[in-house]
Each structure stands twice: as C-alpha cells, then as structure tokens.
Motif scaffolding. Structure first.
Motif, mmCIF file in Angstrom:
data_model
loop_
_atom_site.group_PDB
_atom_site.id
_atom_site.type_symbol
_atom_site.label_atom_id
_atom_site.label_comp_id
_atom_site.label_asym_id
_atom_site.label_seq_id
_atom_site.Cartn_x
_atom_site.Cartn_y
_atom_site.Cartn_z
ATOM 1 N N THR A 39 52.671 52.377 37.545
ATOM 2 C CA THR A 39 51.745 52.405 36.475
ATOM 3 C C THR A 39 50.569 51.617 36.782
ATOM 4 O O THR A 39 49.514 51.470 35.877
ATOM 5 N N LEU A 42 47.134 53.590 36.288
ATOM 6 C CA LEU A 42 46.899 54.372 35.163
ATOM 7 C C LEU A 42 46.351 53.344 33.870
ATOM 8 O O LEU A 42 47.065 52.592 33.318
ATOM 9 N N TRP A 44 43.334 53.668 30.700
ATOM 10 C CA TRP A 44 42.410 54.560 30.089
ATOM 11 C C TRP A 44 41.165 53.641 29.940
ATOM 12 O O TRP A 44 41.197 52.446 29.340
#
Length: 110
Positions: A39, A42, A44
């Motif tokens: 992760t 990842l 935002w």
C-alpha cells in the motif's frame, strides 16, 4: 497499583498500543492490505483547487472547508456553503454544472 501496571503494559505493548501511538504504522488485528499487496504507493492527493458546488467559486482546497458525500470529497469557500450542501446535497448535485442555485453573491462570504 498492580492493576495500573498491568493496564499500562497492555496499552504500551499489547492491544492498546495503536491507541497510545506505539503501533508505528504496523497493521494489527487484521487491519491493512491483504497479504502480498503493498500500500506504499496508494495515497489520495487532493487537487490544488476545485469549484464550490454551492456558489460556483473556485477554491484553494488546502484552505477550503470540505465535506464527503456518497464517497466523493467536495470543497467549499465557506462554512455557510458547506452547511447548505450538507443539508440538501441533491439540490447542488443535479448534474447541471451551469446552474448554481445559490442566492448569495460571491462577496457575501469571503
């Protein structure tokens, strides 16, 4: 005193470690990505600016008031615009981008 020591140790090293900030980002108790999936990449990142769906002003997202509706983040120029949106989001998300149903002028909430 014995119970206080036991609770302290549990909070420091046991199940409460994440509450105390000692989890160091490690997933515990089934949290996090499934085995074999990373992760790290990842994240935002919000856009630099966005349009307030209530009054139509372009707002700097770093300084804007935000609200999440139906899995989407919306940014607002003022608390009044955000509260109006949260009270009736369907009114502002009708799909007609040219129409801004706000009765306030842009200068009323700078």
């Amino acid at each position: 005193m014995l119970w206080a020591g036991i609770i302290f140790l549990m909070m420091r090293f046991g199940c409460g470690a994440h509450v105390m900030g000692h989890g160091h980002g490690k997933a515990k108790h089934g949290e996090g990505a499934p085995k074999g999936q990373a992760t790290d990449g990842l994240r935002w990142i919000p856009p630099a600016d966005d349009v307030d769906p209530v009054c139509g002003k372009t707002v700097d997202t770093e300084k804007a008031k935000s609200s999440v509706h139906d899995g989407h983040v919306y940014y607002f120029c003022s608390r009044d615009c955000r509260e109006g949106f949260e009270a009736s989001p369907e009114q502002y998300l009708s799909g007609d981008d040219a129409k801004h149903p706000s009765t306030q002028s842009e200068n009323e909430h700078d």
